[in-house]
Design an enzyme around this catalytic site. Structure first.
Site, PDB file in Angstrom:
ATOM      1  N   HIS A  95      -2.725   3.223  -4.562  1.00  0.00           N
ATOM      2  CA  HIS A  95      -2.168   2.673  -3.316  1.00  0.00           C
ATOM      3  C   HIS A  95      -0.734   2.173  -3.529  1.00  0.00           C
ATOM      4  O   HIS A  95      -0.353   1.113  -3.016  1.00  0.00           O
ATOM      5  CB  HIS A  95      -3.055   1.546  -2.785  1.00  0.00           C
ATOM      6  CG  HIS A  95      -4.355   2.050  -2.208  1.00  0.00           C
ATOM      7  ND1 HIS A  95      -4.422   2.679  -0.988  1.00  0.00           N
ATOM      8  CD2 HIS A  95      -5.621   2.046  -2.691  1.00  0.00           C
ATOM      9  CE1 HIS A  95      -5.682   3.018  -0.734  1.00  0.00           C
ATOM     10  NE2 HIS A  95      -6.426   2.659  -1.752  1.00  0.00           N
ATOM     11  N   GLU A 138      -9.579   2.683  -5.487  1.00  0.00           N
ATOM     12  CA  GLU A 138      -9.221   4.039  -5.075  1.00  0.00           C
ATOM     13  C   GLU A 138      -7.969   4.561  -5.794  1.00  0.00           C
ATOM     14  O   GLU A 138      -6.984   4.915  -5.161  1.00  0.00           O
ATOM     15  CB  GLU A 138      -9.009   4.074  -3.548  1.00  0.00           C
ATOM     16  CG  GLU A 138     -10.268   3.710  -2.781  1.00  0.00           C
ATOM     17  CD  GLU A 138     -10.075   3.685  -1.278  1.00  0.00           C
ATOM     18  OE1 GLU A 138     -10.989   4.107  -0.566  1.00  0.00           O
ATOM     19  OE2 GLU A 138      -9.001   3.236  -0.800  1.00  0.00           O
ATOM     20  N   ASP A 185       0.859  -1.191   0.000  1.00  0.00           N
ATOM     21  CA  ASP A 185       0.000   0.000   0.000  1.00  0.00           C
ATOM     22  C   ASP A 185       0.889   1.232   0.000  1.00  0.00           C
ATOM     23  O   ASP A 185       2.120   1.121  -0.057  1.00  0.00           O
ATOM     24  CB  ASP A 185      -0.971  -0.021   1.199  1.00  0.00           C
ATOM     25  CG  ASP A 185      -2.324   0.563   0.815  1.00  0.00           C
ATOM     26  OD1 ASP A 185      -2.362   1.732   0.399  1.00  0.00           O
ATOM     27  OD2 ASP A 185      -3.333  -0.160   0.900  1.00  0.00           O
TER      28      ASP A 185
HETATM   29  C1  ACM Z   1     -10.860  -0.599   0.063  1.00  0.00           C
HETATM   30  O1  ACM Z   1     -11.399  -0.536   1.161  1.00  0.00           O
HETATM   31  N1  ACM Z   1     -10.216   0.441  -0.418  1.00  0.00           N
HETATM   32  C2  ACM Z   1     -10.890  -1.807  -0.747  1.00  0.00           C
END
Ligand code: ACM
Length: 541
Positions: free
Chosen positions: A248, A315, A177
């Site tokens: 991420h 995201e 991440d």
């Molecule tokens: C997530 O909670 N961004 C998969």
């Protein structure tokens, strides 16, 4: 039934044969028929350690536990028979025998969950019952985020044990991440040399003014990963690794600045991210990035035998791509409409790449935006919607909506919850979660492979916090994932709570630092002790 049969997750059927018990003693043998040797190893290592009993091999007569695979039972299904003969643990396959052994351990009482005997006078009594059982779903998952806060290997192995005790069978390992890269990649050593440490960490919600001014980090070596995968396999748990792209990814860009959008920002000055939220710094959609991550995934495939490989896809802010001449040129060259289609192209590349190697891509539900590759599966997290759309389009789905099974969300409304973020998701909310939404026809409903609870760790600095957030809710989740009965909508929470009384004893013996069952919580009994409520969305929003 009595407390000794207060099983979690609830079995399909349990019926008493006669009164009384079978008692285990030093002569009780373990007769492992072909294919069940791994379960026998597990039983000796766990129940053997807890009871101090040696479980000699084979043996004769009734003072025996017989493990066998029986063709009349379904995959992962099991039957326990405790009549006047030997104790039978039968499964449709080795996994079924293993889940049967989990129930056997619960029937022995809480002290069977310890790592050494606590009383030499203990009697190991098994009620004379028959249990017949099989899982509702084939994907009964737990996701652990080891990127935001690193969980040392020992903690991962412990969570695999906790999963096994709850008949969960898919460990979704969130390895990368913005805030950390946790898996050693031989050909790209800076991913862990640079990407696995951050200089400091936001403490609490991202809106909090507090910082922990200490470096945080850690990673798993390739042998650590092999050990984790083998340990999971012995417990019939599949480890699904997640390498999150193209968002991420700030930790990777901090390690290799050329992976970022160098025509938009000075990626050489990026560090591993120290706060929470969604970083704007995403991967550049270049050939170099594709080749780099093909190298990463090649090593991932060597280490993880799982059919499914998770590529994240969630995201991914598109601002840098919108500003990037290189990204614009790529969109034009590929004849794509926009940045959403560029992301779909990026994910689609890895879907094809994985499928050419006999694997399947799974991603968060954002991978539906801009078109989803054939054969890809979806982790539906922003509610049911993504999962419904995916199932209708013929894609496999893991239902894990944040509204029910995000275990980072707080468990009560009290101002002094120790981890006071997100929406309130009580034990009962999790227990009432139904993974198959209405409105799907039978063939679409078949696409719901199962369900998964997700543990994001922005505000869980250590495993005590993880335990507090995960339990007792993970026990309720396990029942949702495993138990077909009673029918959805008819689940009896009072009965679950009654069975939980016995289950807390097992969690105590396992050393799980769960949230105490009912208020007032211990610290609330002391006047003047107040937490710091932080409302609003969880820190990754
Ligand atoms: C997530 O909670 N961004 C998969």
């Amino acid at each position: 039934m009595t407390s000794e049969t207060e099983l979690i997750p609830a079995p399909a059927r349990a019926a008493r044969n006669t009164d009384g018990h079978m008692f285990l003693d030093r002569a009780t043998a373990l007769d492992a028929r072909p294919g069940t040797e791994g379960v026998a190893r597990w039983l000796r290592a766990t129940v053997g350690a807890a009871t101090g009993l040696p479980f000699p091999e084979a043996g004769e007569g009734a003072n025996r536990v017989v493990l066998s695979i029986e063709p009349d039972l379904p995959p992962e299904g099991y039957r326990l028979v405790n009549d006047d003969g030997p104790y039978l643990i039968q499964g449709g396959d080795a996994a079924g025998v293993f889940w049967g052994a989990q129930t056997f351990r619960q029937l022995l009482g809480p002290d069977a969950f310890r790592r050494a005997p606590v009383s030499s006078a203990a009697e190991w009594a098994l009620p004379r019952i028959t249990v017949e059982d099989a899982p509702r779903f084939r994907w009964r998952g737990l996701m652990l985020d080891v990127a935001r806060h690193f969980t040392p290997k020992e903690g991962v192995l412990r969570y695999l044990d906790l999963m096994a005790a709850h008949k969960l069978n898919v460990f979704h390992f969130h390895l990368t991440d913005d805030q950390g890269w946790r898996i050693a990649i031989e050909r790209h050593p800076r991913l862990t040399e640079v990407g696995s440490w951050r200089a400091r960490t936001k403490f609490g919600h991202r809106a909090s003014p507090l910082w922990e001014e200490k470096p945080h980090g850690g990673h798993y070596s390739r042998d650590d990963i092999r050990e984790i995968v083998a340990y999971a396999a012995e417990r019939h748990i599949t480890v699904v690794p997640e390498i999150d792209v193209p968002g991420h990814s700030q930790a990777a860009i901090a390690a290799y600045p050329e992976l970022g959008n160098t025509d938009v920002i000075d990626t050489a000055s990026l560090t591993v991210w120290d706060t929470w939220g969604i970083s704007p710094n995403v991967l550049a959609p270049t050939d170099n990035t594709l080749r780099f991550y093909e190298g990463v995934f090649e090593e991932v495939l060597e280490l993880f035998p799982s059919e499914f490989i998770h590529v994240g896809g969630d995201e991914c802010p598109k601002e840098q791509w919108r500003a990037s001449p290189a990204a614009k040129a790529r969109i034009a060259e590929l004849g794509l409409a926009d940045e959403d289609e560029l992301q779909a192209w990026f994910i689609g590349h890895f879907a094809k790449w994985l499928s050419a190697r006999g694997r399947r891509l799974i991603g968060w539900d954002e991978i539906l935006e801009g078109g989803i590759a054939e054969g890809a599966a979806v982790s539906s997290w922003r509610g049911y919607g993504g999962g419904i759309a995916a199932a209708r389009a013929g894609h496999d789905v893991v239902m894990c909506p944040e509204q029910y099974v995000y275990l980072d969300h707080r468990q009560a409304d009290g101002a002094d919850e120790p981890v006071p973020i997100g929406y309130v998701r009580t034990l009962e909310d999790v227990y009432r979660f139904e993974p198959v939404p209405p409105g799907l026809d039978a063939s679409q409903a078949e696409r719901i492979m199962g369900t998964q609870a997700n543990v994001w760790t922005e505000v869980m600095e250590d495993l005590a916090r993880v335990d507090y957030q995960a339990f007792p809710r993970l026990a309720a989740f396990a029942e949702v994932a495993w138990s077909a009965l009673p029918a959805p909508g008819e689940r009896d929470f009072a009965d679950f709570e009654r069975r939980m009384t016995a289950h807390y004893g097992r969690l105590d013996a396992l050393g799980v630092a769960y949230r105490p069952p009912s208020g007032p919580l211990p610290w609330q009994r002391r006047p003047g002790v107040q937490g710091r409520p932080i409302d609003g969305p969880p820190p990754n929003r």
